[in-house]
Design an enzyme around this catalytic site. Structure first.
Site, mmCIF file in Angstrom:
data_model
loop_
_atom_site.group_PDB
_atom_site.id
_atom_site.type_symbol
_atom_site.label_atom_id
_atom_site.label_comp_id
_atom_site.label_asym_id
_atom_site.label_seq_id
_atom_site.Cartn_x
_atom_site.Cartn_y
_atom_site.Cartn_z
ATOM 1 N N CYS A 1 24.297 31.850 -11.956
ATOM 2 C CA CYS A 1 23.891 32.547 -10.740
ATOM 3 C C CYS A 1 25.108 32.910 -9.903
ATOM 4 O O CYS A 1 24.969 33.494 -8.821
ATOM 5 C CB CYS A 1 22.933 31.681 -9.922
ATOM 6 S SG CYS A 1 23.655 30.118 -9.369
ATOM 7 N N ASP B 1 23.565 26.115 -17.782
ATOM 8 C CA ASP B 1 22.992 26.775 -16.607
ATOM 9 C C ASP B 1 23.363 25.946 -15.378
ATOM 10 O O ASP B 1 22.511 25.290 -14.760
ATOM 11 C CB ASP B 1 21.481 26.909 -16.755
ATOM 12 C CG ASP B 1 20.862 27.746 -15.643
ATOM 13 O OD1 ASP B 1 21.622 28.354 -14.867
ATOM 14 O OD2 ASP B 1 19.622 27.789 -15.554
ATOM 15 N N GLN C 1 13.937 28.578 -11.909
ATOM 16 C CA GLN C 1 14.451 29.873 -11.483
ATOM 17 C C GLN C 1 13.531 30.477 -10.418
ATOM 18 O O GLN C 1 12.304 30.497 -10.583
ATOM 19 C CB GLN C 1 14.544 30.828 -12.678
ATOM 20 C CG GLN C 1 15.450 30.347 -13.799
ATOM 21 C CD GLN C 1 16.925 30.475 -13.458
ATOM 22 O OE1 GLN C 1 17.295 31.073 -12.459
ATOM 23 N NE2 GLN C 1 17.780 29.904 -14.300
ATOM 24 N N CYS D 1 11.923 45.601 5.432
ATOM 25 C CA CYS D 1 11.695 44.367 6.187
ATOM 26 C C CYS D 1 11.985 44.558 7.671
ATOM 27 O O CYS D 1 13.017 45.131 8.035
ATOM 28 C CB CYS D 1 12.578 43.257 5.626
ATOM 29 S SG CYS D 1 12.377 41.675 6.484
ATOM 30 N N CYS E 1 18.664 39.488 2.741
ATOM 31 C CA CYS E 1 18.612 40.732 1.943
ATOM 32 C C CYS E 1 19.540 41.793 2.502
ATOM 33 O O CYS E 1 19.098 42.725 3.173
ATOM 34 C CB CYS E 1 17.188 41.270 1.901
ATOM 35 S SG CYS E 1 15.985 40.045 1.432
#
Length: 461
Positions: free
Chosen positions: A419, A393, A284, A69, A78
């Protein structure tokens, strides 16, 4: 002053951490890898560590690769693009093992390493000389202009260019968090990975002084539509925040279809599934990895709980409760293994989507309730049938107030999808104290090139 550091571990954001030569605070050096010897310069102090700027890599890690990137040097997203994917997977497995003090299964990799995200939220910021629309960097509060994100499709990058041009021509102000002035807060983009359907949501300040005119909204719609040959679902969301009152959101449909659609083909033992996804429903963000998680849950229930169902045939209805169910994805996929599936979700719009999804897929043993997690679960405790299996979840904060009710509900099997393993491990510690045994840990790499990991824990009575 520049100093030499040996990177020993990672912060929660995935940046390298080095032990200080003096004092108690760790030194965080972004864009470094464990085992590397680097030169860095202290830039500031955070709550529990010092922040340093990388100036030179003395001894690079063999896991280091060239980031793909163009925004890698500043983006706060990221933080592991410079780490090869094999090391990413092993590092994530090691982190789960360190948290839970037991060895998990190997991390299931993402089907796609790049361009896997189906949803992104971008921030509007006003710089000194330009309009900024994009993501937040790791070092400051103003967004930077994203031009070529490697986690999304090319369409999302094109939308950013088009909306940025609309903004510059409109003269509208970005929302200022300090002064609470301005109109534009965020742009959320969603895209189906199976049908190509697209959605855009413009989040605006709730202050009537900065309300957009009809002509300005029309110009925004045109800016979105010119990026595609097919109609795009376009919405406006008002973020109303009043001191001393809960934040409220109001969504208005501006143009195009009111939902987007994902269509899953039959997969292993999973039936085909069509999902209608509205602007407020959680789904998701990695479309195909979500299906992998559903398949893992299905296979487990079929092999363990499914066997129990057959052995106890005639002993009463067997129920699955899908807590924090969103638009009903997991419950709908697992419905063939149970007599009854009950989904509970506090977002009313998501429950509307879940009910529609049950209807269009002709799944008749599912019902969905728009209730708070703890409240909805309490309402089931007085019924005659027990809860055989519970899917959890929750959001990143974990189960919080619902945990006590979960323990009272006493399901035989708990499937905990998270998560945020750091809150998950705390909740599971409470469940273990209450009598459940941790049977399996299965991590999924839902977010390649980031330190985030989706983890599924299986608990049994």
């Amino acid at each position: 002053m520049e100093e030499e550091y040996l990177i020993e571990s990672y912060s929660a954001k995935g940046h390298g951490l080095a032990s200080p030569k003096a004092g108690k605070r760790l030194v965080e050096v972004p864009r470094t890898l464990k085992g590397e010897c680097v030169h860095a310069r202290i830039m500031g102090r955070k709550k529990s560590y010092k922040r340093a700027e990388l100036t030179d890599i003395v001894e690079p890690s063999p896991s280091r690769q060239i980031p793909k990137c163009p925004h890698f040097s500043i983006c706060g997203g990221c933080s592991w693009q410079h780490m090869n994917i094999e090391t990413q997977l092993q590092t994530k497995k090691d982190q789960i093992e360190a948290l839970f003090k037991c060895e998990p299964a190997s991390v299931i990799p993402s089907k796609d390493e790049w361009h896997y995200r189906n949803k992104m939220e971008y921030t509007f910021s006003s710089g000194h000389f330009e309009s900024l629309l994009g993501l937040l960097p790791f070092s400051r509060r103003l967004a930077f202009n994203v031009t070529d994100c490697q986690l999304t499709s090319g369409w999302m990058n094109e939308v950013l260019k088009s909306v940025r041009l609309f903004w510059e021509e409109s003269g509208l102000l970005a929302f200022n968090f300090r002064s609470a002035e301005g109109a534009l807060r965020a742009l959320t983009l969603r895209e189906s990975k199976t049908t190509g359907d697209k959605m855009a949501i413009l989040t605006l300040s709730g202050d009537p002084r900065f309300a957009l005119s009809r002509s300005e909204l029309n110009a925004f719609v045109e800016a979105i539509q010119r990026t595609s040959d097919v109609p795009i679902s376009i919405f406006m969301r008002i973020w109303q925040s009043v001191r001393g009152q809960p934040t409220r959101f109001f969504t208005m449909h501006l143009s195009g279809p009111e939902v987007i659609e994902e269509r899953y083909e039959a997969y292993e033992d999973l039936s085909p599934l069509t999902l209608k996804i509205g602007p407020e429903a959680f789904f998701q963000p990695n479309t195909f990895q979500a299906r992998s998680i559903a398949s893992f849950l299905y296979q487990y229930i079929k092999g363990r709980a499914g066997k129990t169902l057959q052995e106890q045939e005639g002993s009463g209805k067997k129920r699955l409760v899908d807590l924090y169910c969103g638009l009903g994805f997991f419950g709908l996929q697992l419905a063939p293994l149970f007599d009854e599936v009950i989904g509970i979700e506090c977002v009313k719009e998501a429950i509307i989507d879940a009910r529609i999804n049950a209807e269009i897929n002709n799944i008749q043993n599912c019902r969905f309730e728009a209730l708070d997690a703890a409240e909805g679960l309490k309402g089931l405790l007085g019924s005659s049938n027990s809860i055989d299996t519970l899917i959890i979840d929750p959001p990143r904060e974990g189960c919080e107030m619902a945990l006590e009710t979960i323990i009272t509900a006493n399901p035989q099997t708990i499937l905990y999808v998270s998560c945020n393993p750091r809150t998950q491990v705390k909740d599971i510690a409470s469940l273990k104290e209450a009598g459940w045994q941790l049977k399996a840990l299965q991590p999924f790499d839902q977010f390649p090139h980031t330190p985030h990991i989706e983890n599924v824990a299986i608990l049994e009575r």
